[in-house]
Design an enzyme around this catalytic site. Structure first.
Site, PDB file in Angstrom:
ATOM      1  N   SER A 246     -30.581 -14.839  37.280  1.00 55.99           N
ATOM      2  CA  SER A 246     -29.721 -16.130  37.073  1.00 55.99           C
ATOM      3  C   SER A 246     -29.010 -17.263  37.564  1.00 55.99           C
ATOM      4  O   SER A 246     -29.089 -17.601  36.330  1.00 55.99           O
ATOM      5  CB  SER A 246     -28.156 -14.919  37.542  1.00 55.99           C
ATOM      6  OG  SER A 246     -27.164 -15.705  37.384  1.00 55.99           O
ATOM      7  N   TYR A 247     -29.730 -17.404  38.518  1.00 52.39           N
ATOM      8  CA  TYR A 247     -29.855 -18.849  38.737  1.00 52.39           C
ATOM      9  C   TYR A 247     -30.896 -19.608  38.365  1.00 52.39           C
ATOM     10  O   TYR A 247     -30.863 -20.987  37.518  1.00 52.39           O
ATOM     11  CB  TYR A 247     -30.227 -19.047  40.267  1.00 52.39           C
ATOM     12  CG  TYR A 247     -30.167 -20.496  41.074  1.00 52.39           C
ATOM     13  CD1 TYR A 247     -29.108 -20.898  41.447  1.00 52.39           C
ATOM     14  CD2 TYR A 247     -31.768 -20.726  41.249  1.00 52.39           C
ATOM     15  CE1 TYR A 247     -29.134 -22.372  41.556  1.00 52.39           C
ATOM     16  CE2 TYR A 247     -31.772 -22.086  41.373  1.00 52.39           C
ATOM     17  CZ  TYR A 247     -30.314 -22.553  42.393  1.00 52.39           C
ATOM     18  OH  TYR A 247     -30.879 -23.880  42.463  1.00 52.39           O
ATOM     19  N   CYS A 248     -32.252 -19.310  38.265  1.00 52.45           N
ATOM     20  CA  CYS A 248     -32.886 -20.029  37.312  1.00 52.45           C
ATOM     21  C   CYS A 248     -32.442 -19.760  35.424  1.00 52.45           C
ATOM     22  O   CYS A 248     -33.358 -20.766  35.621  1.00 52.45           O
ATOM     23  CB  CYS A 248     -34.169 -18.511  37.536  1.00 52.45           C
ATOM     24  SG  CYS A 248     -35.147 -18.081  38.916  1.00 52.45           S
TER      25      CYS A 248
END
Length: 391
Positions: A246-248
């Protein structure tokens, strides 16, 4: 007329033939044999061309960079910084907090620090004094960004006869990270990550752009440093990492947005800078294991029963080990931020961290399957088999 018609007809025939040949080649490249041959032949040609071209490019880069290092890249004079405002989001902790202190106490800029919590505002004011203004900022809310802009305009257009200040830089730093396997995460966690890390950048950038364009128009013909937008992305926006999906995704979005914005604003003379730090010792990094445990607990009993406790315990231990052994001093990032703000001609991109400087360029040249194998190896090699597959 006949000659013109014949010429026109021959051009149409040539175009049609050319188009048909390209379509046929494209179709062939997507067959099993065509895909295999075209991939290896094409990349062999690219490799042969890339090596000498890369050598020429890096030789030029070395000479040009050495020239700037010796003779200096012009920076914003310190005696003019008291008339230049730097607006920063995400100043509660980490990079944003330290940058606000550095710019206001040592570099001499006027700083508007956006904080999510009132306590963070008070702490910053106590440290920095009158050269720093604070306001509450939640980048996920339009009303909060509008309030932030009202505070900014009060600084830029004071009613008390103070020195006129111009917006010199916007630093989009606010960010969060929900760490965990994609399989564990709920949709609201994905949405929150994207809302803060990507849409927050877009929202604040679009709010500040009209002011920056007005500054460019007003400064035409002057020797003033142009305004700039500094977006804090991550190496996770260049190379995907397991358990950070999700962060990526949010940082890939910031990377693409920033690159497009940089090209679009070139005609305006507004600099747009990407910062790509690797893992540095900030609360986001040191709290990685805790965020993973929260994600695991929210996954629900069905997911938990499929993976088992040993799986998440091993992953958390691995995260703690990485924070202990593979994180860098965050002040290196803050110093690079200050350079991006102070240089007349900042670089388009700053890779920050030994692994980012040396590893990322190499990984991006490698075939996808091989770079992903190397990237994922350190985080997945020691993981146990999910309990449902081992029973």
């Amino acid at each position: 007329d006949y000659s013109h018609s014949a010429h026109h007809s021959s051009l149409i025939t040539l175009y049609t033939t050319s188009r048909n040949m390209k379509d046929s080649l494209n179709d062939w490249m997507h067959t099993p044999l065509g895909g295999y041959l075209s991939y290896h032949i094409w990349w062999s040609i690219v490799a042969l061309i890339k090596l000498p071209v890369s050598f020429i490019f890096f030789a030029f880069s070395f000479l040009f960079g050495g020239f700037k290092l010796v003779f200096g890249n012009k920076i914003v004079p310190k005696n003019t910084r008291s008339t230049k405002l730097v607006a920063i989001s995400g100043c509660d902790t980490g990079f944003g907090h330290e940058l606000a202190i550095l710019l206001s106490k040592k570099s001499g800029y006027v700083v508007l620090a956006g904080c999510l919590n009132k306590d963070s505002e008070k702490k910053l004011k106590d440290i920095c004094g009158d050269n720093l203004f604070t306001t509450t900022l939640d980048v996920t809310k339009d009303t909060s960004v509008e309030s932030f802009m009202v505070s900014m305009k009060e600084i830029l257009n004071p009613n008390d006869g103070s020195i006129k200040v111009t917006l010199h830089a916007l630093v989009n730093n606010a960010g969060i990270m929900n760490l965990g396997a994609i399989d564990w995460m709920k949709m609201d966690q994905f949405r929150l990550d994207m809302e803060v890390n990507y849409f927050g950048v877009v929202r604040l950038t679009k709010a500040c752009l009209p002011i920056m364009k007005d500054i460019v128009i007003a400064q035409r013909g002057s020797n003033e440093a142009p305004p700039r937008i500094v977006n804090v992305a991550s190496v996770a926006g260049l190379m995907p990492v397991p358990f950070m999906g999700s962060y990526c995704a949010t940082k890939f979005a910031v990377e693409a947005f920033t690159a497009s914005l940089r090209m679009e604003l070139k005609s305006w003379g507004i600099h747009v800078v990407t910062l790509n730090p690797s893992c540095h010792k900030t609360p986001i990094a040191t709290g990685a294991a805790d965020t993973m445990i929260r994600c695991w607990r929210n996954a629900g009993p069905e997911i938990q029963n499929q993976y088992g406790e040993p799986y998440v315990e091993t992953m958390c231990a691995k995260s703690l080990d990485m924070v202990d052994k593979a994180t860098w001093d965050p002040m290196n990032v803050v110093i690079q931020m200050e350079q991006a703000i102070s240089l007349y001609q900042p670089r388009s991109q700053y890779l920050i961290g030994l692994d980012a400087r040396c590893g990322i360029p190499l990984l991006r040249w490698l075939p996808t399957w091989f770079s992903e194998m190397l990237t994922g190896f350190s985080m997945t090699f020691f993981l146990p088999t999910p309990v449902k597959l081992s029973s």
